[in-house]
Design a protein around this motif. Structure first.
Motif, PDB file in Angstrom:
ATOM      1  N   SER A 160       0.849  -1.182   0.000  1.00 21.74           N
ATOM      2  CA  SER A 160       0.000   0.000   0.000  1.00 21.74           C
ATOM      3  C   SER A 160       0.889   1.237   0.000  1.00 21.74           C
ATOM      4  O   SER A 160       2.089   1.167   0.309  1.00 21.74           O
ATOM      5  CB  SER A 160      -0.899   0.008   1.236  1.00 21.74           C
ATOM      6  N   ASP A 161       0.319   2.385  -0.345  1.00 25.20           N
ATOM      7  CA  ASP A 161       1.090   3.627  -0.259  1.00 25.20           C
ATOM      8  C   ASP A 161       1.644   3.818   1.143  1.00 25.20           C
ATOM      9  O   ASP A 161       2.824   4.167   1.311  1.00 25.20           O
ATOM     10  CB  ASP A 161       0.209   4.819  -0.634  1.00 25.20           C
ATOM     11  N   ASP A 162       0.816   3.605   2.155  1.00 26.29           N
ATOM     12  CA  ASP A 162       1.254   3.823   3.536  1.00 26.29           C
ATOM     13  C   ASP A 162       2.411   2.909   3.904  1.00 26.29           C
ATOM     14  O   ASP A 162       3.344   3.323   4.605  1.00 26.29           O
ATOM     15  CB  ASP A 162       0.090   3.622   4.505  1.00 26.29           C
ATOM     16  N   ASP A 163       2.355   1.653   3.443  1.00 26.89           N
ATOM     17  CA  ASP A 163       3.446   0.728   3.743  1.00 26.89           C
ATOM     18  C   ASP A 163       4.737   1.169   3.057  1.00 26.89           C
ATOM     19  O   ASP A 163       5.818   1.132   3.654  1.00 26.89           O
ATOM     20  CB  ASP A 163       3.087  -0.691   3.305  1.00 26.89           C
ATOM     21  N   LEU A 164       4.637   1.584   1.794  1.00 31.75           N
ATOM     22  CA  LEU A 164       5.822   2.069   1.090  1.00 31.75           C
ATOM     23  C   LEU A 164       6.409   3.283   1.795  1.00 31.75           C
ATOM     24  O   LEU A 164       7.622   3.340   2.055  1.00 31.75           O
ATOM     25  CB  LEU A 164       5.463   2.422  -0.354  1.00 31.75           C
ATOM     26  N   TYR A 165       5.570   4.257   2.113  1.00 36.36           N
ATOM     27  CA  TYR A 165       6.068   5.463   2.772  1.00 36.36           C
ATOM     28  C   TYR A 165       6.714   5.118   4.113  1.00 36.36           C
ATOM     29  O   TYR A 165       7.761   5.669   4.474  1.00 36.36           O
ATOM     30  CB  TYR A 165       4.924   6.459   3.007  1.00 36.36           C
TER      31      TYR A 165
ATOM     32  N   THR B 231       6.750   7.186  -8.468  1.00 38.09           N
ATOM     33  CA  THR B 231       5.504   7.715  -9.027  1.00 38.09           C
ATOM     34  C   THR B 231       4.372   7.751  -8.012  1.00 38.09           C
ATOM     35  O   THR B 231       3.288   8.246  -8.317  1.00 38.09           O
ATOM     36  CB  THR B 231       5.063   6.871 -10.235  1.00 38.09           C
ATOM     37  N   ARG B 232       4.624   7.287  -6.813  1.00 34.88           N
ATOM     38  CA  ARG B 232       3.596   7.306  -5.771  1.00 34.88           C
ATOM     39  C   ARG B 232       3.782   8.485  -4.806  1.00 34.88           C
ATOM     40  O   ARG B 232       3.147   8.549  -3.755  1.00 34.88           O
ATOM     41  CB  ARG B 232       3.597   5.966  -5.031  1.00 34.88           C
TER      42      ARG B 232
ATOM     43  N   ARG C   1       2.876   0.660 -17.586  1.00 33.25           N
ATOM     44  CA  ARG C   1       1.432   0.868 -17.407  1.00 33.25           C
ATOM     45  C   ARG C   1       1.080   1.060 -15.933  1.00 33.25           C
ATOM     46  O   ARG C   1       0.332   1.976 -15.575  1.00 33.25           O
ATOM     47  CB  ARG C   1       0.673  -0.321 -17.995  1.00 33.25           C
ATOM     48  N   ARG C   2       1.624   0.212 -15.069  1.00 34.29           N
ATOM     49  CA  ARG C   2       1.331   0.361 -13.641  1.00 34.29           C
ATOM     50  C   ARG C   2       1.907   1.663 -13.096  1.00 34.29           C
ATOM     51  O   ARG C   2       1.251   2.354 -12.302  1.00 34.29           O
ATOM     52  CB  ARG C   2       1.912  -0.833 -12.876  1.00 34.29           C
ATOM     53  N   ALA C   3       3.108   2.023 -13.518  1.00 40.69           N
ATOM     54  CA  ALA C   3       3.717   3.267 -13.055  1.00 40.69           C
ATOM     55  C   ALA C   3       2.899   4.476 -13.498  1.00 40.69           C
ATOM     56  O   ALA C   3       2.745   5.450 -12.741  1.00 40.69           O
ATOM     57  CB  ALA C   3       5.147   3.377 -13.562  1.00 40.69           C
ATOM     58  N   ARG C   4       2.356   4.429 -14.701  1.00 41.15           N
ATOM     59  CA  ARG C   4       1.499   5.536 -15.160  1.00 41.15           C
ATOM     60  C   ARG C   4       0.236   5.625 -14.319  1.00 41.15           C
ATOM     61  O   ARG C   4      -0.268   6.717 -14.046  1.00 41.15           O
ATOM     62  CB  ARG C   4       1.155   5.339 -16.636  1.00 41.15           C
ATOM     63  N   GLU C   5      -0.298   4.476 -13.935  1.00 41.54           N
ATOM     64  CA  GLU C   5      -1.482   4.486 -13.068  1.00 41.54           C
ATOM     65  C   GLU C   5      -1.163   5.139 -11.729  1.00 41.54           C
ATOM     66  O   GLU C   5      -1.939   5.956 -11.213  1.00 41.54           O
ATOM     67  CB  GLU C   5      -1.974   3.050 -12.851  1.00 41.54           C
ATOM     68  N   TYR C   6      -0.023   4.776 -11.153  1.00 37.11           N
ATOM     69  CA  TYR C   6       0.388   5.408  -9.899  1.00 37.11           C
ATOM     70  C   TYR C   6       0.570   6.916 -10.092  1.00 37.11           C
ATOM     71  O   TYR C   6       0.142   7.729  -9.255  1.00 37.11           O
ATOM     72  CB  TYR C   6       1.702   4.807  -9.402  1.00 37.11           C
ATOM     73  N   ALA C   7       1.233   7.292 -11.182  1.00 36.61           N
ATOM     74  CA  ALA C   7       1.488   8.708 -11.424  1.00 36.61           C
ATOM     75  C   ALA C   7       0.186   9.486 -11.553  1.00 36.61           C
ATOM     76  O   ALA C   7       0.042  10.583 -10.991  1.00 36.61           O
ATOM     77  CB  ALA C   7       2.344   8.881 -12.683  1.00 36.61           C
ATOM     78  N   ALA C   8      -0.774   8.924 -12.274  1.00 36.89           N
ATOM     79  CA  ALA C   8      -2.061   9.598 -12.435  1.00 36.89           C
ATOM     80  C   ALA C   8      -2.788   9.752 -11.110  1.00 36.89           C
ATOM     81  O   ALA C   8      -3.431  10.781 -10.851  1.00 36.89           O
ATOM     82  CB  ALA C   8      -2.931   8.814 -13.424  1.00 36.89           C
ATOM     83  N   ALA C   9      -2.674   8.769 -10.258  1.00 40.84           N
ATOM     84  CA  ALA C   9      -3.368   8.799  -8.969  1.00 40.84           C
ATOM     85  C   ALA C   9      -2.704   9.741  -7.970  1.00 40.84           C
ATOM     86  O   ALA C   9      -3.367  10.213  -7.039  1.00 40.84           O
ATOM     87  CB  ALA C   9      -3.441   7.390  -8.386  1.00 40.84           C
TER      88      ALA C   9
END
Length: 324
Positions: free
Chosen positions: A31-36, A189-190, A212-220
């Protein structure tokens, strides 16, 4: 359907340990929180801001490296010891896989005895996922052909220490779109406003699924990722210029003339002059005179060897997160 052993019983975790484990197989699993949290914790260890209280005392961590490793193997071995765990090390010729035992059976047996396994293979992460599916020990991907997730945590930790933040950071990555580049793309990208500009030789870019996944993260997250296959146009200014060895560990290139294709992507004084405010990073090992000149790697704008120290701090954060 729950997994069962051949005798019809459910697999058991190592003595005294919970059955549900945390694994780090891909940054996309976090998750974003876990990465951070992992990046911050790594940076805290780098700043000596975490008291070493032996959170992994009584744990046993296996390290299994089928291919060569200096930084990652040493980092995870030292990290486990510093956190209070004991280490069992396996080299490429040590396990019965060499006599025909399947990776799945090997992992199932190790999971009955170890609390965690840090593994570097020459295959995709699918093999590690099969082992992790038993949930009898935590499994950490120490590099597969498609991603190097702990390198991503290392890189962000080093950048956080150097710049004080990751939001809005502008990074130029130059070279092969390898597993290090994949991890960087899936992590940076997150962060809000971050930019990752990739310059990769034609035919050696990021895999489409990763992009593709990195673009999804970047868009979000309001970030940016873009890739070109030439060095003609660079972003106006960047905070970081990053490169990696052109010949990734455990791989080879079919084109005998590949060095000619890669030559324009060398990081040298001329390129650094085009990025006058940039700090230089490299995941190491480096081949001076190929992907980077000695002048840049050993120069005062390089933090590549401080970045290497963050391998240890990242490993400590990952093992603590998985096992403590």
């Amino acid at each position: 359907m729950p997994l069962v052993l051949p005798n019809g019983t459910a697999p058991q975790a190592a003595a005294g340990q919970p059955a549900d484990r945390r694994h780090l197989l891909s940054l996309t699993d976090l998750s974003d929180d876990d990465l951070y949290a992992l990046v911050r914790r790594s940076c805290d260890y780098a700043r000596d801001a975490v008291p070493l209280t032996g959170p992994l005392t009584g744990k046993v961590v296996g390290t299994y490296f089928r291919t060569t490793s200096t930084r990652t193997r040493t980092a995870f071995s030292v990290a486990a010891l510093r956190l209070g765990a004991q280490v069992v090390a396996y080299g490429p010729g040590d396990l019965q896989e060499n006599t025909g035992e399947s990776a799945d059976d090997t992992g199932r047996v190790l999971g009955l005895m170890l609390d965690g396994l840090v593994a570097r293979t020459s295959a995709s992460a699918g093999e590690l996922r099969a082992i992790a599916a038993w949930d009898t020990m935590s499994v950490v991907n120490a590099m597969t052909e498609d991603e190097h997730p702990t390198q991503g945590i290392t890189d962000l930790s080093a950048m956080l220490e150097a710049f004080g933040k990751l939001e809005g950071l502008r990074v130029l990555y130059v070279g092969e779109g390898n597993n290090t580049a994949a991890a960087l793309a899936l992590a940076l990208t997150r962060y809000a406003g971050a930019e990752l500009h990739l310059r990769t030789p034609a035919g050696y870019g990021l895999p489409e699924a990763t992009m593709r996944r990195a673009r999804e993260y970047a868009a979000a997250h309001g970030a940016l990722i873009e890739e070109r296959h030439d060095m003609d146009v660079l972003p106006a200014d960047v905070d970081v210029v990053y490169t990696a060895r052109w010949q990734t560990t455990g791989t080879s290139k079919a084109d005998p003339e590949w060095r000619t294709v890669f030559a324009p992507f060398q990081v040298n004084a001329a390129l650094m002059a085009r990025c006058p405010s940039a700090t230089f990073l490299h995941d190491l090992p480096a081949h001076r005179g190929e992907e980077v000149t000695a002048e840049v790697l050993d120069g005062d704008r390089s933090i590549a060897f401080r970045q290497a120290a963050h391998k240890l701090y990242g490993a400590m954060a990952v093992l603590e997160w998985c096992l403590a």
